[in-house]
Design an enzyme around this catalytic site. Structure first.
Site, short mmCIF file in Angstrom:
data_model
loop_
_atom_site.label_atom_id
_atom_site.label_comp_id
_atom_site.label_asym_id
_atom_site.label_seq_id
_atom_site.Cartn_x
_atom_site.Cartn_y
_atom_site.Cartn_z
N ASP A 1 -2.61 -18.08 0.05
CA ASP A 1 -3.68 -18.76 -0.72
C ASP A 1 -4.29 -19.89 0.11
OD1 ASP A 1 -1.19 -19.99 -0.94
OD2 ASP A 1 -1.38 -20.51 -3.07
N TYR B 1 0.82 -1.21 0.00
CA TYR B 1 0.00 0.00 0.00
C TYR B 1 0.85 1.27 0.00
CZ TYR B 1 -4.53 -2.23 1.10
OH TYR B 1 -5.70 -2.94 1.06
N ASP C 1 -6.04 -7.33 4.60
CA ASP C 1 -7.24 -6.70 4.04
C ASP C 1 -8.18 -7.77 3.48
OD1 ASP C 1 -8.94 -4.62 3.03
OD2 ASP C 1 -8.04 -4.90 1.05
N ASP D 1 -11.94 -9.59 5.27
CA ASP D 1 -13.27 -9.63 4.64
C ASP D 1 -13.78 -11.07 4.59
OD1 ASP D 1 -13.28 -6.84 4.19
OD2 ASP D 1 -14.08 -7.05 2.16
C1 LIG Z 1 -10.65 1.54 1.62
C2 LIG Z 1 -9.36 0.78 1.69
C3 LIG Z 1 -8.22 1.72 1.48
C4 LIG Z 1 -9.22 0.00 3.01
C5 LIG Z 1 -7.95 -0.83 3.00
O1 LIG Z 1 -7.66 -1.51 1.99
O2 LIG Z 1 -7.25 -0.81 3.99
C6 LIG Z 1 -10.37 -0.94 3.36
O3 LIG Z 1 -10.54 -1.94 2.43
C7 LIG Z 1 -10.17 -1.51 4.74
O4 LIG Z 1 -10.16 -2.74 4.86
O5 LIG Z 1 -10.06 -0.74 5.71
MG LIG Z 2 -10.79 -3.89 3.28
#
Ligand SMILES: CC(C)[C@H](C(=O)O)[C@@H](O)C(=O)O
Ligand SMILES: [Mg+2]
Ligand SMILES: NC(=O)c1ccc[n+]([C@@H]2O[C@H](COP(=O)([O-])OP(=O)(O)OC[C@H]3O[C@@H](n4cnc5c(N)ncnc54)[C@H](O)[C@@H]3O)[C@@H](O)[C@H]2O)c1
Length: 312
Positions: free
Chosen positions: A177, A99, A201, A205
């Site tokens: 993976d 990032y 990240d 999710d």
């Molecule tokens: C919006 C984006 C920059 C952010 C990230 O990738 O960190 C989001 O996906 C998160 O998980 O906080």
């Molecule tokens: Mg995210």
């Protein structure tokens, strides 16, 4: 900050916001992003503001707990026996890696980013993970891609070295993976997961769906200066204005803020207990509605009912 800041001041992260938060014990953050700002030059986008914000606040450790509420075992798309009892702490490095790595470029023909970690950055996040594991089940799984990437080899070697300082903690390694697959195959195998920015990240999710909905996962970003508390989800543009967003991830983030930054343990307990009771009594937002709902509430009504339970 974010879109509203762009619209009113022309930049995604006004200095006033940075100063305000630096002068605070903690920050409760909503979510940024939306189509309206997606075509702006990258340096003016809400997401760039968020990354700069995290960097300026020095919040290198992003803690993303994925814990299943007993009341919601049927809300996951996974089988109850796979997810009952899941309690994972994802420790995501937040202000380094691909990032932030330089050089980065897109000249219209060739584009690249750089995934970079220094040893001190890895040690710093590793310590956070090992310290947390000491208070939990004493297991750390470090997730990387050391079979391909130099940066991951340094990550793995450093974690191995650091683990000598924590003889009670069992350290294991997993390629990213495989980790994504194992999270849905058998999430209970994980206690603390420590990983870099982009892998964390993605895996967080995934973990959110293991426990029912992305609308449930809070996070704490901590470092040396201040702390930011935010849901892991974004601005959910596909449901914006419909009143169906789940506010729990944000409310639980507020509880984490009370507990970890403001020393208000009792208030934090009260919020978390109220949420459990609200779920137990069958109140659900739409994302969880298909499962065991007695009453489906809109976003603000869910907030109201939690307040009602707190007052009770
Ligand atoms: C919006 C984006 C920059 C952010 C990230 O990738 O960190 C989001 O996906 C998160 O998980 O906080
Ligand atoms: Mg995210
Ligand atoms: N920390 C942040 O501020 C943050 C995090 C992720 C994405 N974003 C931004 O948000 C925008 C949308 O990104 P995206 O769609 O990939 O991710 P998102 O997290 O906003 O949404 C992903 C999916 O989850 C659903 N969802 C998210 N939060 C929910 C909630 N509280 N209750 C119910 N459902 C919920 C959405 O409706 C959508 O279907 C983008 O601009 C992105 O950059 C910001």
């Amino acid at each position: 900050m974010g879109g509203i800041a762009i619209d009113t001041t022309g930049v995604p992260l006004p200095q006033e916001t940075v100063d305000g938060v630096l002068n605070s014990d903690a920050c409760l953050f909503g979510a940024i992003g939306g189509e309206k700002w997606d075509t702006l030059p990258r340096e003016l986008r809400p997401e760039t503001g968020l990354l700069k914000f995290r960097e300026e606040m020095g919040v290198y450790a992003n803690l993303r707990p994925a814990i299943i509420y007993d009341e919601l075992v049927n809300a996951s798309t996974l089988k109850p026996e796979v997810i009952t009892g899941v309690d994972i702490m994802i420790v995501r490095e937040l202000i380094g890696g691909i990032y932030f790595g330089k050089p980065r470029e897109n000249d219209g023909f060739k584009a690249f980013n750089t995934m970079v970690y220094t040893k001190p950055e890895i040690v710093r996040i590793g310590k956070t993970a090992f310290e947390l594991a000491m208070k939990r089940d004493k297991r750390v799984c470090s997730v990387d891609k050391a079979n391909v990437l130099e940066v991951s080899q340094l990550w793995r070697d450093t974690m191995n070295e650091l683990s000598k300082d924590y003889p009670e903690v069992t350290l294991s390694h997993m390629y990213v993976d495989n980790a994504a697959m194992q999270l849905v195959r058998n999430p209970k195998q994980f206690d603390v997961i420590v990983t870099g920015n982009i892998f964390g990240d993605i895996l967080s999710d995934t973990a959110s769906m293991v426990v029912g909905s992305i609308g449930l996962l809070p996070s704490a970003s901590t470092g040396d200066k201040t702390a930011i508390y935010e849901p892991i989800h974004g601005s959910a543009p596909d449901i914006a204005g419909m009143g169906i967003a789940n506010p729990l991830a944000t409310i639980v983030s507020a509880a984490m803020m009370l507990r970890y930054s403001l020393n208000e343990e009792k208030a934090a307990d009260l919020i978390e207990e109220s949420i459990k009771s609200v779920l137990k009594d069958g109140y659900r937002t739409k994302d969880l509605a298909a499962y065991d709902a007695k009453e489906v509430l809109n976003t603000s009504a869910m907030g109201d009912v939690i307040v009602k339970y707190i007052n009770k």
